[in-house]
Structure formats: C-alpha cells, structure tokens
Design an enzyme around this catalytic site. Structure first.
Site, PDB file in Angstrom:
ATOM      1  N   SER A 127       0.858  -1.189   0.000  1.00  0.00           N
ATOM      2  CA  SER A 127       0.000   0.000   0.000  1.00  0.00           C
ATOM      3  C   SER A 127       0.889   1.232   0.000  1.00  0.00           C
ATOM      4  O   SER A 127       2.043   1.190   0.459  1.00  0.00           O
ATOM      5  CB  SER A 127      -0.885   0.010   1.249  1.00  0.00           C
ATOM      6  OG  SER A 127      -1.521   1.272   1.418  1.00  0.00           O
ATOM      7  N   TYR A 156      -2.191   0.675  10.483  1.00  0.00           N
ATOM      8  CA  TYR A 156      -2.215  -0.093   9.229  1.00  0.00           C
ATOM      9  C   TYR A 156      -0.947   0.152   8.420  1.00  0.00           C
ATOM     10  O   TYR A 156      -0.325  -0.782   7.903  1.00  0.00           O
ATOM     11  CB  TYR A 156      -3.449   0.329   8.432  1.00  0.00           C
ATOM     12  CG  TYR A 156      -3.538  -0.228   7.034  1.00  0.00           C
ATOM     13  CD1 TYR A 156      -3.954  -1.534   6.806  1.00  0.00           C
ATOM     14  CD2 TYR A 156      -3.223   0.578   5.927  1.00  0.00           C
ATOM     15  CE1 TYR A 156      -4.051  -2.036   5.511  1.00  0.00           C
ATOM     16  CE2 TYR A 156      -3.324   0.079   4.641  1.00  0.00           C
ATOM     17  CZ  TYR A 156      -3.732  -1.231   4.442  1.00  0.00           C
ATOM     18  OH  TYR A 156      -3.819  -1.724   3.155  1.00  0.00           O
TER      19      TYR A 156
END
Length: 251
Positions: free
Chosen positions: A144, A157
């Site tokens: 990501s 995250y």
C-alpha cells in the site's frame, strides 16, 4: 508450459474474496490463466466469487486458509503446491481496521499487525520456498502507499504494511536468480468492500485498474508497481516532507 510472467496459466490467491484479487483473476483468465485456487477464511463467500471466474472458462477451486493461523500455513500451502504447480501467487489478504478506535484498543491494533505482517511473512516464506523448488513463478504482494510514510490518519495499518513492503523487497533479493520474481504492488485508495464508508481520497482507483497494472507488470517483470502510477511522484514528495509539515496535512 511454464510461464510465470506475461501470461501465467495458473494462479493461487491468498485472500480469495479480495476485490483486487478477484479483478486480477478475471483479467488474467481472459488472457491465459486456466486454473485458479482461491484460499481464504470464508469458503462460502469464495464459492460465490468463483462463479464468475468459472463462467469465464477457468477451473476454480476454493480452500480454507487463515492468515492468522500461522501454524497451519506450511501444511495448507504445502499441500497445494504438492498437488500442482502455480505460475503466480497473489497475496491479497489484509485488514484495514479503524484507526481512531484501534488506538484505544491494543488487541485490535495488534490483530492488524498479525494479519498484514506476521501472517504475510509466514505465508510468503512458504510460497517462496515452493516457487523456488519448482524453479519458476511470480509472488505478487499487495502492499500500500501507506507503507511509504507513517501518517496520522492510518499509522497502525501503515506500519504493518511498511513491514510487509520491506519484507517483500528483501525476499525478492533473496530469490534473485532462482527463476522466482517478487512483485510489490502499492495501490492508493481503492474503492472496495474494505474501504466502503470511508471518505474517498485523492487519486482513488478501482480494483480493475489495479488489476491492469498488475497484468502489465507481469509482462515487464516490474519489481514495484504504483497504482495509479502518479502516486510514485506524489509519495516521493510526501516522503521528503518534514514531520512538522506532514502533521498539518490531512492525509
């Protein structure tokens, strides 16, 4: 025929209900993939997702795989590779969490790290060794842009994805010359089930667009894929910003 790059014939998906993974599977089936294994916790949902893939002409099998249950990874994944070879493995499982809530819930925060990093390290090593043993294959790891720089809005995250990103790059170096290639995919905000209800971010993309980027990168043997490509430039700037400035930017 062995062909891990360009047009793989077989695909193993870890995280078999992921919107990005399913979009990638659909696209690769239209090119050359004929066999797909969807592996994940919810076999019932995977069977539902398998229908459209079968309608495209692929042989699709669904198996149970739990990223959190690392003690089972060697057995579950080892059995899959013992039964058949895979040209490509797509690691697409992940847990986004809820940043504000998770900051006051250490157990929930730790679970994000266990799924996104610990489970991926375990599964990634098992798959890497199996691919090395068969002498060919691509290991596609969904990272990501959150991995590139810690940000106030999603540092729990993001920290887990940063660990995964570094692990995947190092694994790629370890596998150099083995016939196995590791691809790290860094999407931005993707409109999926996982992000439903969240405020749409700049440079948002779709599972289908990420799938096209993955397919193109398979052809070119790219190591790191940005989706959309413009994020490479954007995150280069973000990476260089002083923390005092980044704190004031709502990203």
């Amino acid at each position: 025929m062995r062909n891990a790059f360009g047009s793989p014939q077989s695909l193993l998906v870890l995280g078999g209900t992921s919107d990005i993974a399913l979009a990638t599977a659909r696209l690769l089936i239209t090119k050359r993939v004929t066999r797909v294994v969807l592996a994940g916790r919810d076999v019932t949902r995977q069977e539902q997702a398998a229908g459209p893939l079968r309608a495209l002409g692929a042989d699709v099998r669904c198996v149970h795989f739990d990223a959190l249950d690392i003690m089972t990874h060697q057995k579950v994944l080892g059995d899959l590779f013992a039964a058949e070879e895979f040209d490509a493995v797509l690691m697409a499982f992940g847990l986004l969490g809820r940043q504000r809530d998770d900051e006051s819930n250490p157990v929930a925060a730790a679970r994000i790290g266990q799924v996104n990093y610990v489970g991926a390290v375990s599964a990634g090593l098992v798959c890497a060794e199996a691919l090395r043993a068969q002498g060919h294959g691509a290991l596609i790891v969904l990272s990501s842009i959150a991995a590139v720089r810690a940000r106030r809005s999603n540092f729990i995250y993001g920290s887990a994805k940063a660990g995964l990103d570094a692990f995947a790059q190092g694994l790629g170096d370890a596998l150099h010359g083995s016939g196995v290639h590791v691809m790290v995919v860094r999407p931005g905000f993707v409109t999926t089930k996982m992000t439903a209800g969240l405020h749409r971010r700049p440079f948002a993309t779709t599972p289908e667009a990420v799938a096209r980027a993955i397919a193109a990168a398979l052809r070119s043997r790219t190591g790191i894929v940005w989706a959309p490509p413009l994020l490479r430039t954007v995150m280069t700037v973000v990476r260089l910003l002083p923390r005092s400035v980044l704190r004031r930017i709502p990203v």
